[in-house]
Write an enzyme that holds these catalytic residues in place. Structure first.
Site, PDB file in Angstrom:
ATOM      1  N   ASN A 274       3.057   1.810   1.931  1.00 19.86           N
ATOM      2  CA  ASN A 274       2.962   0.685   2.862  1.00 19.86           C
ATOM      3  C   ASN A 274       1.744   0.799   3.764  1.00 19.86           C
ATOM      4  OD1 ASN A 274       5.269  -0.198   1.731  1.00 19.86           O
ATOM      5  ND2 ASN A 274       6.620   0.404   3.399  1.00 19.86           N
ATOM      6  N   VAL A 275       1.268  -0.354   4.176  1.00 19.80           N
ATOM      7  CA  VAL A 275       0.081  -0.392   5.035  1.00 19.80           C
ATOM      8  C   VAL A 275       0.447  -0.883   6.436  1.00 19.80           C
ATOM      9  CG1 VAL A 275      -1.522  -0.694   3.106  1.00 19.80           C
ATOM     10  CG2 VAL A 275      -0.531  -2.717   4.184  1.00 19.80           C
ATOM     11  N   ASP A 276       1.753  -1.041   6.693  1.00 21.84           N
ATOM     12  CA  ASP A 276       2.182  -1.649   7.962  1.00 21.84           C
ATOM     13  C   ASP A 276       2.283  -0.673   9.130  1.00 21.84           C
ATOM     14  OD1 ASP A 276       4.658  -0.311   7.530  1.00 21.84           O
ATOM     15  OD2 ASP A 276       5.487  -2.043   6.484  1.00 21.84           O
TER      16      ASP A 276
ATOM     17  N   HIS B 211      -2.185   4.011   0.678  1.00 18.24           N
ATOM     18  CA  HIS B 211      -2.916   2.747   0.543  1.00 18.24           C
ATOM     19  C   HIS B 211      -3.582   2.333   1.862  1.00 18.24           C
ATOM     20  CE1 HIS B 211      -0.247   1.701  -3.183  1.00 18.24           C
ATOM     21  NE2 HIS B 211      -1.270   2.463  -3.488  1.00 18.24           N
TER      22      HIS B 211
ATOM     23  N   CYS C 172     -16.303  -1.089   9.702  1.00 14.52           N
ATOM     24  CA  CYS C 172     -17.457  -1.833   9.198  1.00 14.52           C
ATOM     25  C   CYS C 172     -17.531  -1.709   7.668  1.00 14.52           C
ATOM     26  CB  CYS C 172     -18.724  -1.265   9.837  1.00 14.52           C
ATOM     27  SG  CYS C 172     -20.223  -2.014   9.184  1.00 14.52           S
TER      28      CYS C 172
ATOM     29  N   CYS D 196     -21.259   1.473   8.959  1.00 15.51           N
ATOM     30  CA  CYS D 196     -22.164   1.909  10.038  1.00 15.51           C
ATOM     31  C   CYS D 196     -21.465   2.874  10.975  1.00 15.51           C
ATOM     32  CB  CYS D 196     -22.722   0.708  10.804  1.00 15.51           C
ATOM     33  SG  CYS D 196     -21.593   0.065  12.064  1.00 15.51           S
TER      34      CYS D 196
ATOM     35  N   CYS E 273     -18.733  -6.849  12.710  1.00 17.77           N
ATOM     36  CA  CYS E 273     -18.955  -5.570  13.373  1.00 17.77           C
ATOM     37  C   CYS E 273     -19.843  -5.795  14.604  1.00 17.77           C
ATOM     38  CB  CYS E 273     -19.621  -4.618  12.384  1.00 17.77           C
ATOM     39  SG  CYS E 273     -20.080  -3.051  13.118  1.00 17.77           S
TER      40      CYS E 273
ATOM     41  N   GLY F  98      12.772   1.829  -1.524  1.00 18.39           N
ATOM     42  CA  GLY F  98      12.157   0.500  -1.490  1.00 18.39           C
ATOM     43  C   GLY F  98      10.873   0.350  -2.275  1.00 18.39           C
TER      44      GLY F  98
ATOM     45  N   SER G 143       9.339  -0.499  -6.279  1.00 15.12           N
ATOM     46  CA  SER G 143       9.660  -0.883  -7.658  1.00 15.12           C
ATOM     47  C   SER G 143       9.122   0.157  -8.646  1.00 15.12           C
ATOM     48  CB  SER G 143       9.067  -2.261  -7.964  1.00 15.12           C
ATOM     49  OG  SER G 143       7.681  -2.247  -7.712  1.00 15.12           O
TER      50      SER G 143
HETATM   51  P1  NAD Z   1       7.310  -3.899  -4.520  1.00 18.95           P
HETATM   52  O1  NAD Z   1       7.171  -5.206  -3.792  1.00 18.95           O
HETATM   53  O2  NAD Z   1       6.774  -3.772  -5.876  1.00 18.95           O
HETATM   54  O3  NAD Z   1       8.862  -3.516  -4.592  1.00 18.95           O
HETATM   55  C1  NAD Z   1       9.684  -3.551  -3.456  1.00 18.95           C
HETATM   56  C2  NAD Z   1      11.005  -2.928  -3.827  1.00 18.95           C
HETATM   57  O4  NAD Z   1      11.798  -2.865  -2.646  1.00 18.95           O
HETATM   58  C3  NAD Z   1      11.799  -3.741  -4.855  1.00 18.95           C
HETATM   59  O5  NAD Z   1      12.179  -2.865  -5.907  1.00 18.95           O
HETATM   60  C4  NAD Z   1      13.013  -4.230  -4.075  1.00 18.95           C
HETATM   61  O6  NAD Z   1      14.188  -4.264  -4.869  1.00 18.95           O
HETATM   62  C5  NAD Z   1      13.129  -3.180  -2.996  1.00 18.95           C
HETATM   63  N1  NAD Z   1      13.803  -3.616  -1.765  1.00 18.95           N
HETATM   64  C6  NAD Z   1      13.833  -4.857  -1.223  1.00 18.95           C
HETATM   65  N2  NAD Z   1      14.540  -4.844  -0.070  1.00 18.95           N
HETATM   66  C7  NAD Z   1      14.941  -3.552   0.115  1.00 18.95           C
HETATM   67  C8  NAD Z   1      15.697  -2.910   1.135  1.00 18.95           C
HETATM   68  N3  NAD Z   1      16.166  -3.576   2.194  1.00 18.95           N
HETATM   69  N4  NAD Z   1      15.930  -1.580   1.018  1.00 18.95           N
HETATM   70  C9  NAD Z   1      15.450  -0.877  -0.056  1.00 18.95           C
HETATM   71  N5  NAD Z   1      14.735  -1.452  -1.052  1.00 18.95           N
HETATM   72  C10 NAD Z   1      14.484  -2.766  -0.962  1.00 18.95           C
HETATM   73  O7  NAD Z   1       6.728  -2.786  -3.533  1.00 18.95           O
HETATM   74  P2  NAD Z   1       5.986  -1.416  -3.836  1.00 18.95           P
HETATM   75  O8  NAD Z   1       6.663  -0.695  -4.943  1.00 18.95           O
HETATM   76  O9  NAD Z   1       5.788  -0.771  -2.531  1.00 18.95           O
HETATM   77  O10 NAD Z   1       4.546  -1.832  -4.387  1.00 18.95           O
HETATM   78  C11 NAD Z   1       3.822  -2.888  -3.815  1.00 18.95           C
HETATM   79  C12 NAD Z   1       2.486  -2.530  -3.177  1.00 18.95           C
HETATM   80  O11 NAD Z   1       2.250  -3.518  -2.181  1.00 18.95           O
HETATM   81  C13 NAD Z   1       2.458  -1.225  -2.458  1.00 18.95           C
HETATM   82  O12 NAD Z   1       1.419  -0.518  -2.985  1.00 18.95           O
HETATM   83  C14 NAD Z   1       2.180  -1.552  -0.969  1.00 18.95           C
HETATM   84  O13 NAD Z   1       0.962  -0.957  -0.555  1.00 18.95           O
HETATM   85  C15 NAD Z   1       1.952  -3.012  -0.903  1.00 18.95           C
HETATM   86  N6  NAD Z   1       2.783  -3.723   0.101  1.00 18.95           N
HETATM   87  C16 NAD Z   1       2.967  -3.199   1.356  1.00 18.95           C
HETATM   88  C17 NAD Z   1       3.755  -3.868   2.284  1.00 18.95           C
HETATM   89  C18 NAD Z   1       3.922  -3.261   3.653  1.00 18.95           C
HETATM   90  O14 NAD Z   1       3.065  -2.497   4.092  1.00 18.95           O
HETATM   91  N7  NAD Z   1       5.040  -3.556   4.330  1.00 18.95           N
HETATM   92  C19 NAD Z   1       4.362  -5.078   1.944  1.00 18.95           C
HETATM   93  C20 NAD Z   1       4.134  -5.611   0.652  1.00 18.95           C
HETATM   94  C21 NAD Z   1       3.358  -4.906  -0.253  1.00 18.95           C
END
Ligand code: NAD
Length: 247
Positions: free
Chosen positions: A99-101, A116, A124, A128, A148, A188, A190
């Site tokens: 996640n990037v959040d 990620h 930048c 820079c 920038c 969480g 896939s």
């Molecule tokens: P994905 O979207 O491919 O899969 C998300 C998975 O989470 C699904 O399998 C789903 O069934 C499951 N899920 C949904 N709700 C849930 C819950 N409440 N508890 C547990 N599981 C739950 O996500 P991924 O596999 O992380 O790959 C997607 C890419 O997208 C990642 O590389 C990520 O960097 C990026 N991404 C990040 C964010 C974020 O930072 N919040 C959001 C969207 C995508």
């Protein structure tokens, strides 16, 4: 099954956590895949690419502004706080996230490997040396794309864009941890986005137990070594951390 998982977490001496977009779903961040995933409406692979940023930075920044502002006020949920408690209790519990959040860090976790990157900072594009915190408040008044202040080039969010390599040091430490852990809690994801998706498989191949928390089936195999808990992160993580009674 949950009681066995709780016991395995309690006994584990080298646990590891690996999270994906579903970890943040209950905080209000949308996933990419799944029933209400962003890919139903947008084409993030186009909007999140380095080529897209260079050729049409305004469009890419509109997408990131939208995501950042959607994430405005988003807070870590009970599952995040449970992980923080577990990390404090275990002493060592590295967290690898796709996640990037930035919510793991916001929940007070340390040793977080953001493979990620993070959308909470920008730097930048022409390297820079300028970088800045990226808050929704700051973006409200900023031009699109933001530039920038030091050299006038376009800024970039500090996330890994499609077409860019993953940070090599973070990836190699992630794989080392996966190959050495005795238990990996996979939440969480896939397990479809490579090379990150290889992390739980590396743990499995090296004899670790996998505890998977995901309401939906994933690419992980059904086997003796994989415990799949088909419920939400915010419900299960507090149980695993021993913060709620066993069920
Ligand atoms: P994905 O979207 O491919 O899969 C998300 C998975 O989470 C699904 O399998 C789903 O069934 C499951 N899920 C949904 N709700 C849930 C819950 N409440 N508890 C547990 N599981 C739950 O996500 P991924 O596999 O992380 O790959 C997607 C890419 O997208 C990642 O590389 C990520 O960097 C990026 N991404 C990040 C964010 C974020 O930072 N919040 C959001 C969207 C995508």
């Amino acid at each position: 099954m949950i009681n066995r998982a709780i016991e395995l977490v309690r006994r584990s001496v080298r646990p590891l956590v690996f999270t994906g977009a579903g970890m943040s779903r209950e905080s209000g961040m949308r996933t990419f895949r799944g029933d209400d995933g962003l890919w139903k409406e947008y084409r993030p692979e186009q909007l999140s690419s380095i080529a897209g940023l260079r050729s049409d930075p305004g469009v890419v920044w509109d997408w990131y502004k939208m995501r950042l502002m959607t994430g405005e006020g988003v807070e870590p949920h009970a599952g995040y706080h449970a992980l923080t408690c577990l990390q404090n209790e275990k002493g060592e519990l590295p967290v690898i996230t796709q996640n990037v959040d930035g919510l793991h860090k916001l929940a007070g976790q340390t040793d977080v490997l953001e493979i990620h990157g993070s959308m909470r900072t920008a730097s930048c594009l022409e390297k820079c040396g300028f970088s800045t915190g990226l808050t929704p408040e700051l973006l409200h008044g900023a031009p699109t794309p933001p530039v920038c202040p030091s050299c006038g080039a376009v800024l970039r969010p500090d996330i890994v864009l499609f077409g860019e390599p993953l940070p090599p040091k973070i990836i190699s430490r992630s794989y080392e941890l996966a190959e050495d852990c005795d238990l990996i809690i996979v939440v969480g994801t896939s397990v479809q986005v490579w090379p990150a998706a290889g992390i739980p498989f590396a743990a499995l191949e090296n004899g670790a137990i996998v505890i998977e928390i995901n309401p939906a089936q994933t690419e992980l195999p059904q086997s003796e070594s994989v415990i799949s808990l088909r419920r939400k992160a915010g419900e299960i993580l507090p149980l695993l951390a021993g913060l709620k009674g066993k069920v």
